[in-house]
Design a protein around this motif. Structure first.
Motif, short mmCIF file in Angstrom:
data_model
loop_
_atom_site.label_atom_id
_atom_site.label_comp_id
_atom_site.label_asym_id
_atom_site.label_seq_id
_atom_site.Cartn_x
_atom_site.Cartn_y
_atom_site.Cartn_z
N ILE A 27 23.04 -13.77 -10.84
CA ILE A 27 22.35 -13.44 -9.59
C ILE A 27 22.29 -11.92 -9.42
N LYS A 28 23.38 -11.24 -9.70
CA LYS A 28 23.41 -9.78 -9.56
C LYS A 28 22.36 -9.14 -10.46
N ALA A 29 22.26 -9.60 -11.71
CA ALA A 29 21.29 -9.03 -12.64
C ALA A 29 19.86 -9.27 -12.15
N HIS A 30 19.60 -10.47 -11.65
CA HIS A 30 18.27 -10.80 -11.14
C HIS A 30 17.96 -10.04 -9.85
N MET A 31 18.97 -9.80 -9.03
CA MET A 31 18.76 -9.06 -7.78
C MET A 31 18.41 -7.61 -8.07
N ILE A 32 19.02 -7.01 -9.09
CA ILE A 32 18.68 -5.65 -9.49
C ILE A 32 17.22 -5.60 -9.92
N LEU A 50 16.52 -18.21 -5.97
CA LEU A 50 16.92 -19.15 -4.92
C LEU A 50 17.69 -20.36 -5.44
N PRO A 51 17.27 -21.01 -6.55
CA PRO A 51 18.07 -22.13 -7.07
C PRO A 51 19.47 -21.71 -7.50
N GLU A 52 19.59 -20.50 -8.05
CA GLU A 52 20.91 -20.01 -8.45
C GLU A 52 21.80 -19.81 -7.22
N LEU A 53 21.21 -19.26 -6.16
CA LEU A 53 21.96 -19.08 -4.92
C LEU A 53 22.38 -20.42 -4.32
N LYS A 54 21.46 -21.40 -4.39
CA LYS A 54 21.77 -22.73 -3.85
C LYS A 54 22.92 -23.35 -4.62
N ARG A 55 22.92 -23.21 -5.95
CA ARG A 55 24.01 -23.75 -6.77
C ARG A 55 25.32 -23.06 -6.41
N LEU A 56 25.29 -21.74 -6.26
CA LEU A 56 26.50 -21.01 -5.89
C LEU A 56 27.01 -21.45 -4.53
N GLU A 57 26.09 -21.65 -3.61
CA GLU A 57 26.49 -22.10 -2.26
C GLU A 57 27.11 -23.49 -2.32
N ASP A 58 26.56 -24.38 -3.15
CA ASP A 58 27.05 -25.75 -3.24
C ASP A 58 28.47 -25.83 -3.80
N ILE A 59 28.82 -24.92 -4.71
CA ILE A 59 30.14 -25.01 -5.36
C ILE A 59 31.16 -24.06 -4.73
N ILE A 71 26.58 -14.50 -1.08
CA ILE A 71 25.38 -15.34 -0.93
C ILE A 71 24.51 -14.83 0.20
N LEU A 72 25.11 -14.56 1.36
CA LEU A 72 24.34 -14.10 2.51
C LEU A 72 23.71 -12.74 2.24
N SER A 73 24.45 -11.87 1.58
CA SER A 73 23.91 -10.54 1.25
C SER A 73 22.65 -10.68 0.39
N ALA A 74 22.69 -11.56 -0.61
CA ALA A 74 21.52 -11.77 -1.47
C ALA A 74 20.37 -12.36 -0.68
N GLN A 75 20.68 -13.31 0.22
CA GLN A 75 19.63 -13.92 1.03
C GLN A 75 18.94 -12.89 1.92
N VAL A 76 19.71 -11.96 2.46
CA VAL A 76 19.14 -10.90 3.30
C VAL A 76 18.17 -10.05 2.48
N THR A 77 18.58 -9.70 1.26
CA THR A 77 17.72 -8.88 0.40
C THR A 77 16.45 -9.62 0.00
N LEU A 78 16.57 -10.90 -0.30
CA LEU A 78 15.42 -11.69 -0.72
C LEU A 78 14.41 -11.89 0.41
#
Length: 209
Positions: A27-32, A50-59, A71-78
């Motif tokens: 996720i970090k690499a894709h966010m960059i 988004l699917p990667e974030l959803k998987r991370l949130e689920d586990i 997760i929330l930080s990435a969602q804010v950026t997206l």
């Protein structure tokens, strides 16, 4: 907060931990890549992340505030499918993310807390959001307090030079836009000196105390 580099106290102990670590790295690499992309590519990358974030949130456990903050930080950026969140909403989400790991956080007492690098990044984004809202003085005040906090309690962090220079850079821009040129120039010179000092220590194999 223990005064130690984070890599000295982080240990992977289960397959679950390994999966979370791997997902966060992806996720970090894709966010960059997302933050460097133009608007057209951002839509494609957002659908990929988004699917990667959803998987991370689920586990991620409900009480795992560090990963939920990530997760929330990435969602804010997206942002949303239509683009970034409006500044006021973005600011509320960033404050919520900070309070996940700094429960007593208050804007008026930013310099009173110790922060991890991730929390400093969130605070930098928060200050930028004030600037986006046209709240120049609020942004300048937050950058000033954040710089005090990182100089006082963050110099032992591995990413300190980068964070210091990023904060100083954005702080100087806002000072310049406010017509406070002498202060902006002084800050730029401090950032330059920090880069030179830390590069010298790294090249010599030493770490400043």
């Amino acid at each position: 907060r223990l005064g130690l580099p984070e890599d000295r106290v982080f240990v992977l102990v289960t397959e679950h931990d390994v999966e979370i670590r791997k997902l966060k790295q992806e996720i970090k690499a894709h966010m960059i890549e997302f933050e460097k992309a133009d608007q057209g590519d951002r839509s494609r990358l957002r659908e990929q992340i988004l699917p990667e974030l959803k998987r991370l949130e689920d586990i991620t456990a409900e009480d795992d505030m560090i990963n939920r903050q990530c997760i929330l930080s990435a969602q804010v950026t997206l942002g949303t499918p239509d683009g970034p969140y409006p500044p006021a909403q973005r600011r509320r989400l960033l404050e919520k993310a900070i309070r996940m790991t700094v429960p007593g956080f208050q804007l008026a007492k930013v310099e009173s807390f110790r922060y991890r690098l991730e929390e400093m990044t969130l605070l930098n984004k928060l200050a930028r959001t004030f600037s986006m809202e046209g709240k120049r003085e609020e942004a300048i005040d937050l950058y000033s307090r954040l710089l005090q906090a990182i100089e006082k309690n963050g110099q032992e962090l591995e990413g300190y030079p980068g964070q210091f220079c990023l904060i100083a850079y954005n702080y100087a821009i806002n000072l310049g836009l406010a017509g406070r040129y002498a202060e902006a120039l002084e800050l730029v010179e401090r950032g330059q000196a920090t880069c030179i000092m830390w590069r010298t220590f790294w090249s010599s194999g030493n770490i400043p105390l």
